[in-house]
Design a protein around this motif. Structure first.
Motif, PDB file in Angstrom:
ATOM      1  N   ALA A 209       0.844  -1.199   0.000  1.00 41.46           N
ATOM      2  CA  ALA A 209       0.000   0.000   0.000  1.00 41.46           C
ATOM      3  C   ALA A 209       0.880   1.249   0.000  1.00 41.46           C
ATOM      4  O   ALA A 209       1.842   1.345   0.756  1.00 41.46           O
ATOM      5  N   SER A 210       0.538   2.199  -0.872  1.00 38.53           N
ATOM      6  CA  SER A 210       1.353   3.407  -1.013  1.00 38.53           C
ATOM      7  C   SER A 210       1.030   4.462   0.040  1.00 38.53           C
ATOM      8  O   SER A 210       1.877   5.266   0.394  1.00 38.53           O
ATOM      9  N   ARG A 211      -0.167   4.454   0.521  1.00 42.23           N
ATOM     10  CA  ARG A 211      -0.595   5.424   1.529  1.00 42.23           C
ATOM     11  C   ARG A 211      -1.540   4.695   2.475  1.00 42.23           C
ATOM     12  O   ARG A 211      -2.350   3.880   2.049  1.00 42.23           O
ATOM     13  N   ILE A 212      -1.437   5.011   3.772  1.00 43.36           N
ATOM     14  CA  ILE A 212      -2.230   4.319   4.783  1.00 43.36           C
ATOM     15  C   ILE A 212      -3.139   5.329   5.494  1.00 43.36           C
ATOM     16  O   ILE A 212      -2.692   6.401   5.903  1.00 43.36           O
ATOM     17  N   PHE A 213      -4.404   4.939   5.654  1.00 42.28           N
ATOM     18  CA  PHE A 213      -5.366   5.732   6.402  1.00 42.28           C
ATOM     19  C   PHE A 213      -5.795   4.924   7.621  1.00 42.28           C
ATOM     20  O   PHE A 213      -6.187   3.765   7.490  1.00 42.28           O
ATOM     21  N   ILE A 214      -5.702   5.539   8.786  1.00 41.47           N
ATOM     22  CA  ILE A 214      -6.133   4.889  10.025  1.00 41.47           C
ATOM     23  C   ILE A 214      -7.494   5.464  10.376  1.00 41.47           C
ATOM     24  O   ILE A 214      -7.634   6.679  10.558  1.00 41.47           O
ATOM     25  N   THR A 215      -8.495   4.583  10.442  1.00 39.18           N
ATOM     26  CA  THR A 215      -9.860   5.048  10.623  1.00 39.18           C
ATOM     27  C   THR A 215     -10.505   4.493  11.890  1.00 39.18           C
ATOM     28  O   THR A 215     -10.102   3.455  12.405  1.00 39.18           O
ATOM     29  N   SER A 216     -11.501   5.234  12.345  1.00 37.73           N
ATOM     30  CA  SER A 216     -12.326   4.813  13.471  1.00 37.73           C
ATOM     31  C   SER A 216     -13.736   5.312  13.218  1.00 37.73           C
ATOM     32  O   SER A 216     -13.960   6.523  13.159  1.00 37.73           O
ATOM     33  N   SER A 217     -14.667   4.409  13.054  1.00 31.17           N
ATOM     34  CA  SER A 217     -16.049   4.838  12.838  1.00 31.17           C
ATOM     35  C   SER A 217     -16.684   5.321  14.138  1.00 31.17           C
ATOM     36  O   SER A 217     -17.513   6.227  14.123  1.00 31.17           O
ATOM     37  N   LYS A 218     -16.273   4.759  15.258  1.00 30.73           N
ATOM     38  CA  LYS A 218     -16.826   5.185  16.550  1.00 30.73           C
ATOM     39  C   LYS A 218     -16.387   6.602  16.895  1.00 30.73           C
ATOM     40  O   LYS A 218     -17.180   7.409  17.367  1.00 30.73           O
ATOM     41  N   ALA A 219     -15.109   6.894  16.686  1.00 27.98           N
ATOM     42  CA  ALA A 219     -14.562   8.215  17.027  1.00 27.98           C
ATOM     43  C   ALA A 219     -14.586   9.168  15.839  1.00 27.98           C
ATOM     44  O   ALA A 219     -14.148  10.309  15.960  1.00 27.98           O
ATOM     45  N   ASP A 220     -15.082   8.690  14.702  1.00 30.88           N
ATOM     46  CA  ASP A 220     -15.129   9.479  13.464  1.00 30.88           C
ATOM     47  C   ASP A 220     -13.753  10.068  13.147  1.00 30.88           C
ATOM     48  O   ASP A 220     -13.600  11.253  12.898  1.00 30.88           O
ATOM     49  N   ARG A 221     -12.746   9.195  13.184  1.00 30.92           N
ATOM     50  CA  ARG A 221     -11.368   9.606  12.925  1.00 30.92           C
ATOM     51  C   ARG A 221     -10.887   8.977  11.624  1.00 30.92           C
ATOM     52  O   ARG A 221     -11.075   7.786  11.391  1.00 30.92           O
ATOM     53  N   GLY A 222     -10.297   9.784  10.770  1.00 33.97           N
ATOM     54  CA  GLY A 222      -9.697   9.294   9.542  1.00 33.97           C
ATOM     55  C   GLY A 222     -10.652   9.128   8.378  1.00 33.97           C
ATOM     56  O   GLY A 222     -10.217   9.024   7.239  1.00 33.97           O
ATOM     57  N   ILE A 223     -11.929   9.117   8.631  1.00 30.55           N
ATOM     58  CA  ILE A 223     -12.919   8.912   7.575  1.00 30.55           C
ATOM     59  C   ILE A 223     -12.940  10.096   6.609  1.00 30.55           C
ATOM     60  O   ILE A 223     -12.920   9.919   5.388  1.00 30.55           O
ATOM     61  N   THR A 224     -12.960  11.298   7.147  1.00 24.96           N
ATOM     62  CA  THR A 224     -12.989  12.502   6.306  1.00 24.96           C
ATOM     63  C   THR A 224     -11.753  12.577   5.430  1.00 24.96           C
ATOM     64  O   THR A 224     -11.853  12.885   4.239  1.00 24.96           O
ATOM     65  N   GLU A 225     -10.581  12.267   6.001  1.00 25.28           N
ATOM     66  CA  GLU A 225      -9.349  12.292   5.226  1.00 25.28           C
ATOM     67  C   GLU A 225      -9.392  11.270   4.084  1.00 25.28           C
ATOM     68  O   GLU A 225      -8.973  11.555   2.971  1.00 25.28           O
ATOM     69  N   LEU A 226      -9.907  10.083   4.379  1.00 25.59           N
ATOM     70  CA  LEU A 226     -10.021   9.044   3.364  1.00 25.59           C
ATOM     71  C   LEU A 226     -10.975   9.469   2.246  1.00 25.59           C
ATOM     72  O   LEU A 226     -10.651   9.360   1.064  1.00 25.59           O
ATOM     73  N   VAL A 227     -12.125   9.985   2.622  1.00 24.98           N
ATOM     74  CA  VAL A 227     -13.111  10.418   1.620  1.00 24.98           C
ATOM     75  C   VAL A 227     -12.547  11.554   0.770  1.00 24.98           C
ATOM     76  O   VAL A 227     -12.675  11.543  -0.464  1.00 24.98           O
ATOM     77  N   ASN A 228     -11.899  12.519   1.414  1.00 27.70           N
ATOM     78  CA  ASN A 228     -11.303  13.632   0.663  1.00 27.70           C
ATOM     79  C   ASN A 228     -10.251  13.133  -0.321  1.00 27.70           C
ATOM     80  O   ASN A 228     -10.180  13.609  -1.467  1.00 27.70           O
ATOM     81  N   TYR A 229      -9.439  12.187   0.089  1.00 25.91           N
ATOM     82  CA  TYR A 229      -8.414  11.635  -0.781  1.00 25.91           C
ATOM     83  C   TYR A 229      -9.046  10.933  -1.989  1.00 25.91           C
ATOM     84  O   TYR A 229      -8.597  11.084  -3.115  1.00 25.91           O
ATOM     85  N   LEU A 230     -10.084  10.164  -1.734  1.00 27.54           N
ATOM     86  CA  LEU A 230     -10.738   9.428  -2.810  1.00 27.54           C
ATOM     87  C   LEU A 230     -11.479  10.364  -3.787  1.00 27.54           C
ATOM     88  O   LEU A 230     -11.633  10.023  -4.954  1.00 27.54           O
ATOM     89  N   GLU A 231     -11.906  11.503  -3.294  1.00 29.31           N
ATOM     90  CA  GLU A 231     -12.609  12.454  -4.155  1.00 29.31           C
ATOM     91  C   GLU A 231     -11.662  13.245  -5.063  1.00 29.31           C
ATOM     92  O   GLU A 231     -12.108  13.842  -6.030  1.00 29.31           O
ATOM     93  N   GLN A 232     -10.387  13.252  -4.777  1.00 30.71           N
ATOM     94  CA  GLN A 232      -9.418  13.998  -5.566  1.00 30.71           C
ATOM     95  C   GLN A 232      -9.296  13.443  -6.965  1.00 30.71           C
ATOM     96  O   GLN A 232      -9.292  12.335  -7.250  1.00 30.71           O
TER      97      GLN A 232
END
Length: 86
Positions: free
Chosen positions: A63-86
């Motif tokens: 994997a070239s880039r790693i996103f650490i996510t937490s659905s309970k704490a709402d951590r990392g999800i926004t960064e992942l979505v923003n990256y995918l939208e680019q």
């Protein structure tokens, strides 16, 4: 996965931080002619060592880039979505 990846812009490898097994073999990303990112899930249920292990496994898989996510704490999800939208 190989066939459906032909229509994808990015391949996401998902590894739960609480999972003790390797989900992907070493250099697995090399099988794709696309960008491959890693997504660590369940970081809210894991300690720092487990998260680091999951990150390491995704890096070994290529994997070239790693996103650490937490659905309970709402951590990392926004960064992942923003990256995918680019």
């Amino acid at each position: 996965l190989m066939i459906t990846s032909a229509d994808a812009d990015v391949i996401g490898l998902v590894q739960a931080a609480t999972e003790i097994r390797y989900m992907f073999p070493p250099c697995y990303a090399g099988a794709f002619a696309k960008e491959v990112i890693g997504i660590v899930t369940k970081s809210d249920d894991a300690d720092e060592k487990q998260i680091d292990t999951a990150v390491g496994r995704l890096k070994i898989a290529g994997a070239s880039r790693i996103f650490i996510t937490s659905s309970k704490a709402d951590r990392g999800i926004t960064e992942l979505v923003n990256y995918l939208e680019q």
